[in-house]
Design a protein around this motif. Structure first.
Motif, PDB file in Angstrom:
ATOM      1  N   HIS A 184       0.935  -1.277   0.050  1.00 19.80           N
ATOM      2  CA  HIS A 184      -0.124   0.046   0.110  1.00 19.80           C
ATOM      3  C   HIS A 184       0.899   1.210   0.057  1.00 19.80           C
ATOM      4  CE1 HIS A 184      -3.852   2.199   1.734  1.00 19.80           C
ATOM      5  NE2 HIS A 184      -3.643   2.688   0.453  1.00 19.80           N
ATOM      6  N   ALA A 185       0.739   2.137  -1.087  1.00 15.31           N
ATOM      7  CA  ALA A 185       1.830   3.227  -1.157  1.00 15.31           C
ATOM      8  C   ALA A 185       1.088   4.551  -1.544  1.00 15.31           C
ATOM      9  CB  ALA A 185       2.734   2.648  -2.319  1.00 15.31           C
ATOM     10  N   ASN A 186       1.989   5.806  -1.192  1.00 15.80           N
ATOM     11  CA  ASN A 186       1.780   6.805  -1.523  1.00 15.80           C
ATOM     12  C   ASN A 186       2.979   7.416  -2.319  1.00 15.80           C
ATOM     13  OD1 ASN A 186      -0.851   7.718  -0.601  1.00 15.80           O
ATOM     14  ND2 ASN A 186      -0.050   6.805   1.175  1.00 15.80           N
ATOM     15  N   MET A 198       9.271  10.573  -4.472  1.00 15.29           N
ATOM     16  CA  MET A 198       9.401  10.156  -3.212  1.00 15.29           C
ATOM     17  C   MET A 198       8.121   8.901  -3.117  1.00 15.29           C
ATOM     18  SD  MET A 198       8.153  12.442  -0.111  1.00 15.29           S
ATOM     19  CE  MET A 198       9.529  13.209   0.047  1.00 15.29           C
ATOM     20  N   VAL A 199       8.334   7.898  -2.455  1.00 21.01           N
ATOM     21  CA  VAL A 199       7.154   6.939  -2.031  1.00 21.01           C
ATOM     22  C   VAL A 199       7.409   6.653  -0.719  1.00 21.01           C
ATOM     23  CG1 VAL A 199       8.933   4.945  -2.872  1.00 21.01           C
ATOM     24  CG2 VAL A 199       6.448   4.765  -3.071  1.00 21.01           C
ATOM     25  N   ALA A 200       6.362   6.319  -0.114  1.00 24.03           N
ATOM     26  CA  ALA A 200       6.083   5.780   1.283  1.00 24.03           C
ATOM     27  C   ALA A 200       5.100   4.745   1.127  1.00 24.03           C
ATOM     28  CB  ALA A 200       5.630   6.800   2.419  1.00 24.03           C
ATOM     29  N   PHE A 201       5.752   3.538   1.655  1.00 20.56           N
ATOM     30  CA  PHE A 201       4.776   2.353   1.382  1.00 20.56           C
ATOM     31  C   PHE A 201       5.166   1.428   2.683  1.00 20.56           C
ATOM     32  CE2 PHE A 201       8.587   0.803  -1.001  1.00 20.56           C
ATOM     33  CZ  PHE A 201       8.710  -0.493  -0.848  1.00 20.56           C
ATOM     34  N   HIS A 213       8.457   1.244   4.272  1.00 21.14           N
ATOM     35  CA  HIS A 213       9.666   1.893   3.491  1.00 21.14           C
ATOM     36  C   HIS A 213       9.532   3.373   3.160  1.00 21.14           C
ATOM     37  CE1 HIS A 213      10.476  -2.528   2.825  1.00 21.14           C
ATOM     38  NE2 HIS A 213       9.269  -2.639   2.845  1.00 21.14           N
ATOM     39  N   LEU A 214      10.401   4.111   3.226  1.00 24.91           N
ATOM     40  CA  LEU A 214      10.601   5.455   3.125  1.00 24.91           C
ATOM     41  C   LEU A 214      11.719   5.758   2.028  1.00 24.91           C
ATOM     42  CD1 LEU A 214       9.702   8.534   3.487  1.00 24.91           C
ATOM     43  CD2 LEU A 214      11.192   8.503   5.353  1.00 24.91           C
TER      44      LEU A 214
END
Length: 347
Positions: A184-186, A198-201, A213-214
């Motif tokens: 599940h990511a942004n 940039m991704v945070a998931f 994960h950042l």
């Protein structure tokens, strides 16, 4: 025994490092490089060719593919058709169809096909995996990574997910010895480029471990941290420094109330391990060499690279659709797909 003749295709930042290590490695000879930019070619003390066909004609046993991701498939397939083993920089390819064709070609021709997920060869992570496998942490609950730093000018054809987050996807699954089942990511685009920077998931592995994960190209400081938390404490690996630290869960309660309220769980011993810190790229090349000469395990296979790419594409889809995405077994190599089709054992 004659030295293994290895060529390097592409002399960008990583290609130059590959050429240096190949030149210094026992049992290996730098047979030549493929590069069309005169300023890059001038810095190499080795035969320089303008095409992969010329390199093959000169005679090579193996080659490193360090060209832009969009050229991985065509370069690798040309090498496979000529019977040349290959180490392809990560990500394995621009999309899953390309990755499948590559993996199939090297398998069909009986060749070693490796993918350059170099973090697996970092001494801190190798030592951490051995300790987790030996049960020093007990049951593993969570794996978290932070991979951030300034924007790399060298990257233009993929976003931060395929360029950087593939490191974290691969090393997380490898540390846990369990594949991703859902993500599940942004993401965001802050630098004006078409790709995400940039991704945070979050993730869920097949055995129930949860992950976080950042990853970004927008931080002024460079950070490469992996934290594995379990029933006995937590390991923290810094792959920039090669350090591994263990934070033990305490068995004695803190009697100082103010500190106890602030810190929560009682603290135990903190140990920073003394590790032999060899260059990860050299270890990676030794594994590639030994896989070719002696059939030894230890490389990141193309099937594994394909699996990592499938998870990366699930991360991208999750960000686009703003929902959790399950990793589709049909996108994966048959052995892993069969495992995911069954029931994961909760942990």
């Amino acid at each position: 025994m004659a030295a293994l003749r290895v060529g390097v295709v592409g002399l960008g930042v990583m290609g130059s490092h590959h050429a240096r290590v190949v030149r210094e490695l026992d049992g290996v000879e730098l047979a030549g490089v493929v590069e069309t930019a005169p300023e890059r070619a001038a810095s190499i003390d080795a035969p320089v060719y303008r095409s992969v066909a010329e390199l093959i004609e000169a005679g090579v046993d193996a080659a490193v593919v360090a060209v832009p991701t969009t050229l991985h498939e065509s370069t690798a397939l040309e090498l496979a058709d000529a019977g040349v083993h290959a180490l392809v920089e990560k990500p394995i390819a621009a999309d899953l169809d390309e990755a499948r064709r590559m993996a199939d070609a090297f398998r069909r021709n009986g060749l070693v096909g490796a993918v350059g997920h170099i973090e697996r060869f970092n001494p801190a992570l190798q030592n951490l995996r051995s300790r987790v496998e030996a049960g020093e942490l007990g049951s593993v609950y969570q794996i978290a990574t932070r991979r951030q730093g300034p924007f790399p000018i060298r990257i233009a054809d993929v976003g931060v997910i395929k360029d950087l987050a593939t490191h974290d996807i691969d090393l997380t699954s490898w540390l846990a010895q369990s594949p991703f089942r859902a993500v599940h990511a942004n993401t965001s685009r802050r630098s004006g480029r078409p790709h995400e920077d940039m991704v945070a998931f979050n993730g869920r592995l097949d055995d129930g471990i949860i992950t976080n994960h950042l990853v970004n190209w927008l931080s002024p400081m460079k950070e490469r941290i992996t934290v594995v938390t379990g029933e006995r404490g937590a390991f923290v690996a810094d792959t920039l420094s090669g350090d591994l630290t263990y934070y033990e869960n305490g068995t004695d309660a803190t009697e100082w109330d103010a500190v106890s309220n602030f810190r929560g769980v009682a603290e135990g011993s903190v140990i920073r391990f003394a590790l032999k810190k060899r260059e990860p790229l050299r270890i990676e090349h030794e594994a590639f060499r030994d896989a070719i000469l002696h059939g030894r395990p230890g490389i990141v296979t193309m099937d594994e690279g394909l699996t990592t790419l499938a998870v990366a594409e699930a991360v991208m889809r999750s960000a686009d659709e703003q929902r959790e995405i399950e990793v589709d077994p049909e996108t994966l190599p048959s052995a892993l797909a069969g495992r995911l089709a069954g029931n994961g054992s909760g942990r």
